[in-house]
Design a protein around this motif. Structure first.
Motif, PDB file in Angstrom:
ATOM      1  N   TRP A   9      -9.519   8.535   4.556  1.00 26.61           N
ATOM      2  CA  TRP A   9      -8.214   8.246   3.991  1.00 26.61           C
ATOM      3  C   TRP A   9      -7.172   8.616   5.028  1.00 26.61           C
ATOM      4  N   ASP A  17      -6.114   3.255  -0.405  1.00 28.08           N
ATOM      5  CA  ASP A  17      -6.006   4.711  -0.448  1.00 28.08           C
ATOM      6  C   ASP A  17      -7.210   5.377   0.203  1.00 28.08           C
ATOM      7  N   MET A  18      -8.352   4.726   0.139  1.00 32.07           N
ATOM      8  CA  MET A  18      -9.582   5.340   0.650  1.00 32.07           C
ATOM      9  C   MET A  18     -10.590   4.239   0.929  1.00 32.07           C
TER      10      MET A  18
END
Length: 405
Positions: free
Chosen positions: A369, A344-345
């Motif tokens: 992201w 996600d990041m």
């Protein structure tokens, strides 16, 4: 009512007639749930006796930098580490000037240099002293260094004049102090983090490892706990104290870290992989110390399990944040890692450069992201952790909103 439950507040009292209000301030801080320790300057003791603060706080009062009993255990450093926040009330023109210019000539100023806790000052002085350009310049310098200024108020002064320079009332200071702590924005979340290095045994004496100190991961764990999350910290071998409110699981090898994480990931909502995990391990570690016999020695290495990929690839994967420590092509390498592992990041930072990365107090991160990015720092890792968690929390809420839509 202001809530400082569980917060450890170091109250510095400097010389000034407003010091009489500080005894009530100690009581009000206690009413808000704080644990309070008091440090008094020599000037403060001319207005109020230390016994008064000992009575209202229930704790010994600290007055001397060179206290033989305390210094046997480096007492001033222990106090500096103990504090979640330092509040100086009253903060005289003299103590503000000494703080601004980095003096460490008494216990209070030394503590302020030695602590990583946020600093707040409550100025209290004659209106002309407060308005003087030197005082204003000193305050501005402290604000540039992220100190918080609470007040002063305006009104009648002990000197008989009227104007700005009064110390705020105790309840106002308690309310102002709560702004130093982040809101409990992660309440109800279970955050699992990894931190530090791993060690891969070569024989009973030697191992393969790296230079990670664990400071960034431990700072993130502490920040997540302050934000109200249930925090599990899976740590490699480091010489760091466990942050308050954090469950710590100590491991040594990458395989042990993998097992510890996977055993705790079921109800995890945020996973942050900050550890510097060894990619390879020795295929067959020796049972006894390898002796220096041959001119050369070859070690057969095999891949370690990929903790980050296994978490991100799970059926009910948490919001997953990876770290990328790079020596070149940082952004391209980090983005490739994020996409390859389905994160996600990702937070990328340079290593091998002076003043950042491993073995450093400060760091800077490039956080990215899908569809966005932000640069954080350079700043101390404690503050960087707070900033990164704010980004994580916002992106988590955005993802949750998109899934509900």
């Amino acid at each position: 009512m202001a809530d400082l439950t569980g917060k450890r507040i170091l109250l510095g009292v400097s010389g000034g007639i407003a010091a009489y209000k500080s005894a009530d301030l100690v009581r009000r801080l206690g009413d808000a749930g704080a644990d309070v320790r008091v440090v008094m300057t020599a000037g403060a003791q001319e207005f109020v006796r230390p016994l008064t603060f000992q009575a209202v706080s229930g704790n010994p009062v600290h007055t001397s930098l060179l206290d033989p009993d305390a210094e046997a255990a480096m007492g001033h450093i222990e106090l500096a580490r103990w504090a979640d926040a330092v509040l100086i009330a009253p903060a005289s023109a003299d103590v503000i000037a000494r703080l601004a210019h980095g003096h460490a000539d008494d216990l209070l100023t030394t503590l302020c240099l030695a602590t990583e806790a946020p600093l707040a000052i409550a100025p209290a002085m004659n209106r002309v002293m407060w308005a003087h350009p030197a005082t204003q310049a000193n305050v501005a310098l402290l604000v540039e260094r992220n100190a918080t200024v609470l007040g002063p108020g305006a009104g009648d002064q002990a000197c008989g004049e009227v104007g700005s320079g009064r110390m705020l009332e105790p309840l106002e200071l308690v309310a102002g102090l709560t702004t130093l702590f982040p809101a409990r924005s992660l309440a109800g979340e279970h955050v699992v983090l990894t931190a530090g290095p791993t060690r891969e045994a070569i024989d009973p004496v030697r191992y393969i490892s790296n230079r990670s100190s664990g400071r960034m991961g431990f700072a993130l764990a502490a920040a997540a706990a302050r934000a109200g999350a249930r925090v599990t910290l899976v740590s490699g071998p480091v010489a760091l104290p466990t942050p308050p409110g954090v469950e710590r699981v100590d491991v040594e090898s990458a395989a042990q870290m993998h097992d510890a994480v996977m055993a705790r990931i079921a109800d995890c909502t945020i996973f942050i992989a900050c550890a510097a995990v060894a990619d390879y391990r020795v295929a067959t570690p020796a049972d006894a110390k390898i002796k220096k016999n041959d001119a050369d020695m070859a070690l057969a290495l095999v891949r370690n399990p990929d903790i980050l990929a296994d978490v991100a690839g799970g059926a009910q994967a948490p919001f997953t944040v990876g770290f990328a420590a790079e020596t070149n092509d940082m952004q391209a390498n980090a983005e490739g890692k994020r996409r390859r592992k389905g994160l996600d990041m990702i937070a990328a930072n340079w290593v091998g450069r002076p003043g950042s990365g491993f073995d450093a107090e400060d760091n800077a991160l490039e956080v990215s992201w899908d569809g966005g990015s932000v640069a954080l720092g350079p700043s101390p890792k404690t503050r960087l952790a707070e900033a990164l968690l704010e980004v994580v929390e916002q992106r988590l809420r955005d993802k949750q909103s998109q899934e509900k839509a």
